[in-house]
Design an enzyme around this catalytic site. Structure first.
Site, PDB file in Angstrom:
ATOM      1  N   ILE A 225       0.826  -1.217   0.000  1.00  0.00           N
ATOM      2  CA  ILE A 225       0.000   0.000   0.000  1.00  0.00           C
ATOM      3  C   ILE A 225       0.857   1.262   0.000  1.00  0.00           C
ATOM      4  CG2 ILE A 225      -1.656   1.338   1.344  1.00  0.00           C
ATOM      5  CD1 ILE A 225      -3.095  -1.277   1.989  1.00  0.00           C
ATOM      6  N   GLU A 244       9.021   6.850  10.502  1.00  0.00           N
ATOM      7  CA  GLU A 244       9.874   5.921  11.235  1.00  0.00           C
ATOM      8  C   GLU A 244      10.746   5.131  10.274  1.00  0.00           C
ATOM      9  OE1 GLU A 244       6.197   2.828  11.586  1.00  0.00           O
ATOM     10  OE2 GLU A 244       6.314   4.821  12.419  1.00  0.00           O
TER      11      GLU A 244
END
Length: 454
Positions: A225, A244
């Site tokens: 995705i 992150e």
């Protein structure tokens, strides 16, 4: 307050030797840290040492690691017990069988458990780049909570590897901070994107067309995705990255100038991350690249920092979502699958950002054809993102906006983006739970499907 200075020289000379010699300092009962960028030579030597020396009661802490995990094999049971902050495929079976354990924790707080002494570390196993002319090494692709482990561990065992890219930011450590050193050159683990499904592509198009504005700062991880979203952003302008992690999907957008970080509120001009997984091309891109700033997870994932990025757009995934908006992301029923990670850190930070967008995306069905939009979460499954945190839930069939919506409105919005073949059953279940509004009321008080951000 989050910025850390390089770990400066100390009056100490590291002991140089083989991996087998280095790990002999590990004793029964030790707490051991293993970094995400796994130094497999050291972990293999540790497992062999544990069996040969008949160690007992050692605990290994780590985030998601790649490659083999020799200390979770059945013949290491009783010698080592792993406590993962985030599960990778290499420890999933052992965890589900009870031979390893899981620590649910926000990624932003993983450094704190070491710095606060909640988990006192005896030994840290890391790999670093060769020292530069000033004697400084780099943690390369894995700063996350590794820096905190280095600062607090009684003994640091480092594999110095020329294949570790020298990255800028918080992961700089002087050679003299290492206690035991092993020289070994070994290519880093690489990961390559798999071909996405039609559902992934449809989700990526919906997010790119409706929810990513020019000048947005993006958080997205690895997987189909995120890659589908990135592939749809070629006509956008002035995007930034504060995440992150990021992977290869970002590289074409950097090359074309779409991602230039020029409109970020914080760290303008910098592509900020705390760890990386991808191909050799990704590692070559970050090597000695001053545009890439690898930071401590206490900084990258701090919701207070994230909220300061205007137009912060956080894109995360889920395993299932119930009618009320509760999100399961780390487990399948009672089986732990991954971890809390940075999902809540970024969803909360993005929701509080000026112009921010907090997105959870998932295909409408599992590979086995089961609906991921469910009346109630599976027995034993854990809620990672609460119903109060959920804003945008996206499947290939549309966008459900939950923020400020009642339980019955949420159920209707989520059923509308479920697989068409599942909707009638879901409507019946919603009716049983008193979550269907009478048609006359629904028409009178109907709300737009989702607010436009473009």
């Amino acid at each position: 307050m989050h910025r850390h200075e390089p770990m400066a020289p100390v009056n100490k000379t590291p002991m140089i030797g083989s991996a087998e010699e280095a790990v002999t300092c590990i004793k029964s009962g030790d707490n051991i840290f293993g970094m995400a960028a796994t130094p497999s030579l050291l972990t293999n030597a540790m497992a062999a040492h544990g069996k040969a020396a008949r160690l007992e009661g050692c605990t290994v802490y780590h985030l998601h690691t790649e490659g083999d995990c020799p200390y979770v094999t059945e013949d290491c049971d009783g010698i080592f017990r792993t406590k993962s902050f985030f599960l990778g495929g290499n420890v999933r079976k052992a965890t589900q069988e009870g031979r390893a354990d899981y620590v649910p924790i926000f990624l932003s707080e993983t450094p704190r458990v070491f710095r606060k002494g909640i988990v006192p570390l005896d030994v840290a196993l890391v790999q670093v780049s060769p020292p530069d002319k000033h004697g400084f090494c780099s943690l390369g692709t894995s700063v996350d909570c590794t820096r905190a482990a280095l600062q607090t561990a009684r003994t640091v065992i480092a594999m110095i590897n020329k294949h570790v890219p020298r990255t800028h930011g918080d992961g700089i450590i002087h050679y003299t901070n290492l206690d035991r050193v092993v020289y070994h050159d070994q290519p880093l683990y690489t990961s390559h994107a798999k071909e996405g499904s039609p559902a992934d592509d449809a989700i990526g198009k919906l997010i790119a067309e409706h929810l990513v504005v020019d000048g947005a700062t993006l958080q997205l991880g690895i997987g189909n995705i995120p890659n589908a979203v990135l592939s749809q952003l070629t006509d956008h302008k002035d995007l930034g990255i504060h995440s992150e992690m990021f992977s290869d999907g970002v590289l074409p957008l950097v090359d074309s100038g779409v991602v230039n970080n020029s409109r970020k509120t914080l760290d303008r001009g910098k592509l900020v991350s705390t760890f990386l997984v991808g191909s050799q091309a990704l590692y070559d891109f970050v090597d000695d690249n001053p545009v890439v700033d690898m930071r401590d997870a206490a900084y990258t994932n701090d919701p207070h920092v994230i909220r300061q990025q205007d137009r912060m757009t956080a894109i995360n995934s889920a395993i299932e979502v119930d009618f009320t908006g509760q999100v399961v992301a780390d487990s399948i029923g009672t089986r732990i699958y991954s971890g809390v990670g940075g999902q809540v850190d970024f969803l909360r930070g993005a929701a509080l950002s000026d112009g921010g967008v907090a997105i959870l995306a998932l295909p409408s069905r599992t590979h086995k054809g089961l609906s991921r939009i469910v009346p109630a979460i599976a027995p034993g499954a854990g809620v990672v993102t609460t119903r109060a945190h959920a804003h945008y839930i996206i499947t290939e069939y549309g966008i459900a906006y939950l923020y400020g919506r009642s339980l019955s409105e949420r159920a209707e919005a989520l059923i509308a983006v479920a697989h068409p073949d599942d909707r009638e059953h879901l409507r019946e279940e919603a009716t049983k739970r008193g979550l269907r509004r009478p048609a006359s009321i629904a028409r009178r008080f109907d709300l737009p499907s989702f607010p436009s951000v473009r």
